[in-house]
Design a protein around this motif. Sequence first.
Motif, mmCIF file in Angstrom:
data_model
loop_
_atom_site.group_PDB
_atom_site.id
_atom_site.type_symbol
_atom_site.label_atom_id
_atom_site.label_comp_id
_atom_site.label_asym_id
_atom_site.label_seq_id
_atom_site.Cartn_x
_atom_site.Cartn_y
_atom_site.Cartn_z
ATOM 1 N N ALA A 88 49.565 32.802 43.402
ATOM 2 C CA ALA A 88 48.375 33.483 42.880
ATOM 3 C C ALA A 88 47.295 33.577 43.950
ATOM 4 O O ALA A 88 46.629 34.618 44.095
ATOM 5 C CB ALA A 88 47.852 32.751 41.648
ATOM 6 N N LEU A 89 47.085 32.498 44.701
ATOM 7 C CA LEU A 89 46.097 32.539 45.785
ATOM 8 C C LEU A 89 46.527 33.533 46.861
ATOM 9 O O LEU A 89 45.695 34.304 47.380
ATOM 10 C CB LEU A 89 45.910 31.155 46.391
ATOM 11 N N ALA A 90 47.805 33.542 47.202
ATOM 12 C CA ALA A 90 48.292 34.480 48.214
ATOM 13 C C ALA A 90 48.118 35.921 47.747
ATOM 14 O O ALA A 90 47.701 36.799 48.523
ATOM 15 C CB ALA A 90 49.758 34.200 48.526
ATOM 16 N N ALA A 91 48.425 36.187 46.474
ATOM 17 C CA ALA A 91 48.238 37.532 45.931
ATOM 18 C C ALA A 91 46.768 37.920 45.950
ATOM 19 O O ALA A 91 46.406 39.056 46.280
ATOM 20 C CB ALA A 91 48.788 37.599 44.501
ATOM 21 N N TRP A 92 45.904 36.969 45.599
ATOM 22 C CA TRP A 92 44.455 37.217 45.648
ATOM 23 C C TRP A 92 44.038 37.597 47.059
ATOM 24 O O TRP A 92 43.254 38.525 47.265
ATOM 25 C CB TRP A 92 43.708 35.963 45.184
ATOM 26 N N ALA A 93 44.530 36.879 48.064
ATOM 27 C CA ALA A 93 44.147 37.141 49.455
ATOM 28 C C ALA A 93 44.586 38.531 49.902
ATOM 29 O O ALA A 93 43.838 39.242 50.589
ATOM 30 C CB ALA A 93 44.742 36.076 50.367
ATOM 31 N N VAL A 94 45.793 38.938 49.507
ATOM 32 C CA VAL A 94 46.260 40.283 49.870
ATOM 33 C C VAL A 94 45.431 41.342 49.154
ATOM 34 O O VAL A 94 45.048 42.359 49.742
ATOM 35 C CB VAL A 94 47.753 40.437 49.536
ATOM 36 N N ALA A 95 45.126 41.105 47.887
ATOM 37 C CA ALA A 95 44.323 42.068 47.128
ATOM 38 C C ALA A 95 42.925 42.216 47.712
ATOM 39 O O ALA A 95 42.311 43.277 47.616
ATOM 40 C CB ALA A 95 44.243 41.635 45.670
ATOM 41 N N HIS A 96 42.413 41.159 48.335
ATOM 42 C CA HIS A 96 41.081 41.191 48.959
ATOM 43 C C HIS A 96 41.145 41.482 50.454
ATOM 44 O O HIS A 96 40.120 41.427 51.132
ATOM 45 C CB HIS A 96 40.372 39.852 48.741
ATOM 46 N N SER A 97 42.321 41.778 50.961
ATOM 47 C CA SER A 97 42.475 41.904 52.414
ATOM 48 C C SER A 97 41.594 42.992 53.011
ATOM 49 O O SER A 97 41.029 42.811 54.095
ATOM 50 C CB SER A 97 43.943 42.170 52.766
ATOM 51 N N THR A 98 41.474 44.110 52.341
ATOM 52 C CA THR A 98 40.676 45.215 52.880
ATOM 53 C C THR A 98 39.198 44.853 52.938
ATOM 54 O O THR A 98 38.510 45.135 53.917
ATOM 55 C CB THR A 98 40.872 46.484 52.038
ATOM 56 N N GLY A 99 38.693 44.216 51.889
ATOM 57 C CA GLY A 99 37.276 43.880 51.846
ATOM 58 C C GLY A 99 36.894 42.697 52.709
ATOM 59 O O GLY A 99 35.747 42.596 53.157
ATOM 60 N N PHE A 100 37.848 41.784 52.971
ATOM 61 C CA PHE A 100 37.529 40.563 53.706
ATOM 62 C C PHE A 100 38.277 40.434 55.030
ATOM 63 O O PHE A 100 38.334 39.347 55.612
ATOM 64 C CB PHE A 100 37.822 39.339 52.844
ATOM 65 N N ALA A 101 38.858 41.503 55.525
ATOM 66 C CA ALA A 101 39.513 41.518 56.837
ATOM 67 C C ALA A 101 40.608 40.466 56.959
ATOM 68 O O ALA A 101 40.769 39.831 58.002
ATOM 69 C CB ALA A 101 38.479 41.340 57.954
ATOM 70 N N VAL A 102 41.377 40.268 55.869
ATOM 71 C CA VAL A 102 42.515 39.361 55.911
ATOM 72 C C VAL A 102 43.676 40.071 56.590
ATOM 73 O O VAL A 102 44.043 41.189 56.218
ATOM 74 C CB VAL A 102 42.925 38.917 54.490
ATOM 75 N N THR A 103 44.268 39.442 57.589
ATOM 76 C CA THR A 103 45.351 40.070 58.346
ATOM 77 C C THR A 103 46.716 39.449 58.084
ATOM 78 O O THR A 103 47.740 40.133 58.206
ATOM 79 C CB THR A 103 45.069 39.978 59.853
#
Length: 315
Positions: free
Chosen positions: A269-284
């Motif tokens: 769930a945390l990993a999915a959250w990070a991918v879903a927020h990747s565009t807004g938070f510059a997660v690579t």
Amino acid sequence: MCARTVTGVRKPIIWSVAAVVLIGVVVAGVVLAVHAFNSGTVAAGPECTVPSDAPASTSTAAATPVDTYPQAVQLQNASTINAVGMSRGLPQRARIIALATAYQESGLRNLPSGDRDSLGLFQQRPSQGWGTKTQIMDPVYAAGKFYDALVQVKGWQRMSLTKAAQAVQYSGFPAAYAKWEGQAATLAAALGGDAELRLSCIAGAQAPTADAPVRKALAGTGSAPTAIKTVLAAAQAELGGLKVVSVQGSTAVLSVSVPGVSAAQAGRALAAWAVAHSTGFAVTDVSVEAQEWTDHVWQAAPTTRPAGQVSITTS
């Protein structure tokens, strides 16, 4: 929009106008042409893809999940709504109801205005006791207030989605909620870590433009770069249960626990959250269990992480 008070909770009657319904229809599943990352080419297709192969709720009148193609801003807002529900230990059914409601009311967009003084993801009204404008425009607050009202509805777990959403929203068009149930079921399952992760967003997806609320820094990130500190603060505010294992440069390794789910599901769930927020938070890059999300695709990770442990990297 009007309201009445039931068991101490103010509930808005949403007299949805045609424009509001049209917004929900147009934005869901929209296909855009977006500029590819660091290039002058144009990539045609959806910004994000959420496959429907994750299991969905079997609760009353649950619709069949469908592949969902949200824009990056929609997926980010959906992940926030889902995370807030998980942080409260609420079942998938509650999260499906909340997601379908937000689909209908705002197209999963944090709208600054609406009918009368309605605003935000759920088109809640300051004049009807839902909070101040600033509070309602905070997606975490807005989602929390929706769940507060939902769990006070007697028997909501056994209701159809339409009846449950209507008990909170009191819409002039209550049947409209049902058409989003398939998409909401897909999002709740994929974002809830129910199965191997496949949701993703492409390079060049348009970043959300709304200002993100300032969140309290996660313990253990005091000396971390601003980008990783910001995304971890947001994850803690939305999903909760995070503990820092290590921070090296722009990469953080975390453990996570979520009420009512296994360590493995909490990690996904945390990993999915990070991918879903990747565009807004510059997660690579995101790594969980034997999966790694890098270059905007999931692939086998070089090493397998323990259940409930996630690595997040920002640019």
